[in-house]
Write an enzyme that holds these catalytic residues in place. Sequence first.
Site, PDB file in Angstrom:
ATOM      1  N   HIS A   1      12.320 -16.115  22.948  1.00 57.57           N
ATOM      2  CA  HIS A   1      13.232 -15.019  22.609  1.00 57.57           C
ATOM      3  C   HIS A   1      13.951 -15.342  21.304  1.00 57.57           C
ATOM      4  O   HIS A   1      15.117 -15.760  21.308  1.00 57.57           O
ATOM      5  CB  HIS A   1      14.226 -14.795  23.756  1.00 57.57           C
ATOM      6  CG  HIS A   1      14.931 -13.475  23.662  1.00 57.57           C
ATOM      7  ND1 HIS A   1      14.258 -12.275  23.680  1.00 57.57           N
ATOM      8  CD2 HIS A   1      16.243 -13.155  23.531  1.00 57.57           C
ATOM      9  CE1 HIS A   1      15.132 -11.286  23.575  1.00 57.57           C
ATOM     10  NE2 HIS A   1      16.341 -11.785  23.468  1.00 57.57           N
TER      11      HIS A   1
ATOM     12  N   ASP B   1       8.362 -15.124  25.563  1.00 62.24           N
ATOM     13  CA  ASP B   1       9.739 -14.637  25.772  1.00 62.24           C
ATOM     14  C   ASP B   1      10.077 -14.605  27.267  1.00 62.24           C
ATOM     15  O   ASP B   1       9.390 -13.934  28.042  1.00 62.24           O
ATOM     16  CB  ASP B   1       9.857 -13.238  25.151  1.00 62.24           C
ATOM     17  CG  ASP B   1      11.307 -12.790  24.974  1.00 62.24           C
ATOM     18  OD1 ASP B   1      12.164 -13.229  25.762  1.00 62.24           O
ATOM     19  OD2 ASP B   1      11.569 -11.999  24.046  1.00 62.24           O
TER      20      ASP B   1
ATOM     21  N   SER C   1      16.287  -7.801  20.225  1.00 62.55           N
ATOM     22  CA  SER C   1      16.642  -7.779  21.635  1.00 62.55           C
ATOM     23  C   SER C   1      17.390  -6.486  22.001  1.00 62.55           C
ATOM     24  O   SER C   1      16.845  -5.400  21.805  1.00 62.55           O
ATOM     25  CB  SER C   1      17.439  -9.043  21.953  1.00 62.55           C
ATOM     26  OG  SER C   1      17.615  -9.194  23.328  1.00 62.55           O
TER      27      SER C   1
END
Length: 260
Positions: free
Chosen positions: A238, A206, A152
């Site tokens: 995610h 995601d 991320s």
Amino acid sequence: MRLRPLVLSSLTAALVAAFFFAVPLRRRGPPPPSFYSFLRLSSDPMAGRSFILWLHGLGDSGPANEPIRTFFSSPEFKLSKWSFPSAPLSSVSCNYGAVMPSWFDIYEIPVTSESPKNESDVLKAVQNVHAMIDKEVDNGVNPENIFVCGFSQGGALTLASVLLYPKTLGGGAVFSGWVPFNSSIIGRISPEAKKTPILWSHGMADRTVLFEAGQAGPPFLEQAGMSCEFKAYPNVGHSITTEELLNLQSWIKARLKSSS
Ligand SMILES: *[C@@H]1O[C@H](CO)[C@@H](O)[C@H](O)[C@H]1NC(C)=O
Ligand SMILES: *[C@@H]1O[C@H](CO)[C@@H](O)[C@H](O)[C@H]1NC(C)=O
């Protein structure tokens, strides 16, 4: 009061002794080159060493991610040094200014390919990552055995860090990340850095960093003249799956150099 000069003089004596001890050692000079190179060839302790740096996501911590290394059970990773640093605490715009571990500021969630970016903030974080890499290179680790990986926000920082590092690294692995700057950065990527291979993994479900933001990665890298292996994971949100980590293990294994 009489003890003081005694203590001082014995300290002076110790310093003098150290000085005389040091001088003959220095005069002796280094061993002859042939002897030295023989030593290096036969027992370079850094040969085959690798360094894997893991950069966590927003609000997370380095120690919480340490279990990741347990997935890397292949014998090739016996000589690997891992590092799981924690991001500094800072105010995050997309979380209404809340203070949390964050590598750089993020303005909106979900992150899209068009989300606003603050390049100077990203570049500050990149300098810190480069200092971590430089420390290992100074210790004798072959840069091509250094792998930067991140999830991320840490994935976006991974990309920025390997692109702007002056040398070719073993690789950069971006998980559910994005490109944290615009194409004007391409002019700053050195020819050596362009040889660093990139692995990009992104879950197709995601909703935090949109799959579309990840998909913008390969064309960006292609524009920079870099190679990128893009892996799309259906039904993954995610997060990082075991499959992604095992794929990372094979990807790094295929790129490890056994000697420096
Ligand atoms: C961008 O980041 C820099 C450096 O961290 C900071 O000083 C500046 O205020 C930020 N700009 C915006 C628009 O948030
Ligand atoms: C790209 O980023 C640079 C540096 O932050 C900035 O000067 C430039 O205006 C940006 N270009 C676009 C098209 O956003």
